[in-house]
Design an enzyme around this catalytic site. Structure first.
Site, short mmCIF file in Angstrom:
data_model
loop_
_atom_site.label_atom_id
_atom_site.label_comp_id
_atom_site.label_asym_id
_atom_site.label_seq_id
_atom_site.Cartn_x
_atom_site.Cartn_y
_atom_site.Cartn_z
N ASP A 199 -1.44 5.63 3.76
CA ASP A 199 -0.21 4.78 3.29
C ASP A 199 -0.21 3.33 3.89
O ASP A 199 0.10 2.59 3.15
CB ASP A 199 1.19 5.55 3.38
N HIS A 216 -2.25 -2.05 4.44
CA HIS A 216 -1.42 -3.16 4.94
C HIS A 216 -1.93 -3.56 6.06
O HIS A 216 -2.14 -4.91 6.16
CB HIS A 216 0.08 -2.70 4.63
N LYS A 254 -2.49 -0.27 -4.50
CA LYS A 254 -2.95 0.69 -3.42
C LYS A 254 -2.54 2.14 -3.59
O LYS A 254 -1.38 2.04 -4.11
CB LYS A 254 -2.89 -0.12 -2.24
#
Length: 466
Positions: free
Chosen positions: A225, A230, A138
């Site tokens: 990020d 996530h 990612k």
């Protein structure tokens, strides 16, 4: 088919040395893969001796806990591993390397996303040997459009079940602890819906600041990020309906169903927040203002703390806010899912004290479980007091990247992100990014070492509730 050769592109980089090789070493030491050949490749002008030294340094720490077979496997791979100095973005370079390796091959792109994409662009389908698996870190793309284009490109090279989009948050411990708690306990599963839940908060607060990652982080920010990848995945695991089985298709179909139902209210000034840290102190460390960190461009207005309220528009969760928050340089690490339940329908008259909401807290690192409930007080039985039922959940035997590599090497895409789900993650956050780019939402500030901006309901200590 089990992978015979693991090819790491970006072998001389930080990700490989710090995370990939230690994860692989522990996987080998535990006997969970055998007969593997390791090959490194990168643009740095290394020879195989220098690469072997890097591999040995990472594997040495794993040898102590290994049995005789595991230690021999580690030694064999160290002695046999090779390094190739190659520009994988050059026409034909990666194809030539693949043709020389024993297949099936897993190609791990431990590279910046733009470089990984360019390396895939110069590959032609006929140059990719049968059984090859492609492993990408990612962020998967930089926008919805780029993710869609990247998916189309990869699917021309290999089938979907041979593409591993890595999210190391989706390690077995995290996934199965959440699924086990939800679906194996009659006490919990019937209560996890909009009938009983007031809100769900998913935190990933870090006390670390930039730590030399300005080159990447200043172009990404907290929303891209952490939340875009996530935390949306953790949200889906917390919210999905019970799958029929724990096979990859059933589980990922249900994750996809949650993602398709998820969105952020377009009133972004109220449904999202962003902030950036100023100078402060964390423990014995003096943290400079974010804009003074080396490599930061203040004009980008990069956020170091992001919060979004996601709605899941289905019958189970309609009306329940899912608040996702992640940031850096905060007072202390906080990595958990907090499920706050609605008040009881009727509290008999006569009780005193505070009727606090019941809360279930699932720790994401360390793996813990806490149930916070009201009980009768020790001195006055009419006064409500707080009690906590706590347990440690089982941590994984492997490091996160060891779990990732185990799935790759054995052809199990269960813990990787499917293409449509990767695109939906961008669909959810892209309108927020656009609103922030146009300054619809102000960029607030918080002192490094604080809990975050004082006006945020999530900027609180562990006990009080807003």
């Amino acid at each position: 088919m089990q992978i015979r050769t693991l090819l790491i592109l970006g072998a001389s980089g930080d990700l490989t040395g710090r995370l990939l090789l230690p994860g692989l070493g522990k996987l080998i030491a535990q006997g969970k893969t055998t007969g593997l050949k390791l090959v490194g490749a990168g643009s740095d002008d290394w020879d195989s001796s220098r690469w072997q030294e890097r591999v040995s340094g990472a594997f040495d720490s794993c040898a102590g806990a290994a049995n005789d077979d595991g230690r021999q496997q580690l030694l064999d791979i160290q002695q046999d591993t090779q390094y190739h100095s190659v520009d994988v973005t050059a026409e034909g370079a990666l194809a030539k390397l693949l043709a020389e390796l024993d297949g099936p091959v897993a190609v791990f792109f431990a590279l910046p996303p733009a470089v990984s994409q360019k390396a895939c662009e110069v590959l032609r389908p006929e140059e990719v040997p049968e059984g090859t698996r492609l492993v990408l870190e990612k962020p998967f793309g930089t926008s919805l459009e780029s993710a869609e284009l990247l998916n189309k490109m990869l699917l021309k090279l290999v089938p979907e079940d041979h593409i591993h989009r890595v999210d190391h948050f989706l390690g077995k411990a995290t996934v199965f602890n959440i699924l086990g708690l939800r679906f194996a306990n009659r006490l919990l599963e019937p209560l996890l819906s909009n009938e009983h839940v007031a809100k769900v908060e998913i935190f990933y607060d870090e006390s670390l600041a930039l730590e030399g990652r300005a080159r990447y982080y200043d172009g990404a920010g907290a929303l891209r990020d952490m939340i875009q990848s996530h935390l949306l995945q953790v949200m889906a695991l917390t919210a999905l309906n019970p799958p029929a089985t724990l096979t990859e298709r059933d589980l990922r179909d249900h994750i996809g169903s949650v993602m398709r139902a998820a969105s952020v209210n377009p009133d972004f000034a109220n449904s999202t927040r962003r902030a950036r840290y100023t100078a402060g102190r964390i423990g014995d460390r003096d943290i400079p203002d974010y804009t003074a960190e080396q490599g930061v461009d203040p004009s980008r207005k990069t956020e170091t703390l992001a919060e979004v309220e996601v709605s899941i528009n289905n019958s189970r969760w309609a009306g329940v806010p899912f608040i996702l928050r992640s940031g850096k340089a905060l007072a202390k690490p906080k990595k958990e899912v907090i499920i706050t339940f609605k008040p009881v329908n009727h509290l008999p008259a006569g009780f005193k004290g505070v009727d606090s909401p019941t809360r279930l807290r699932i720790g994401l690192g360390p793996e813990t479980l806490r149930l916070e409930i009201d009980v009768n007080g020790p001195s006055d039985l009419f006064t409500l007091d707080r009690a906590v039922l706590a347990a440690d959940l089982h941590a994984a035997d492997l490091l996160p990247y060891g779990e990732v590599l185990e799935g790759v090497l054995h052809g199990d895409p269960l813990l990787s992100v499917r293409g449509d789900i990767a695109e939906d993650c961008w669909r959810i956050v892209e309108p927020v990014l656009n609103a922030w780019k146009n300054d619809v939402v102000p960029l607030e500030e918080y002192e490094a070492g604080s809990l975050g901006p004082a006006g945020w309901g999530t900027s609180r200590s562990d006990t009080p509730l807003p």
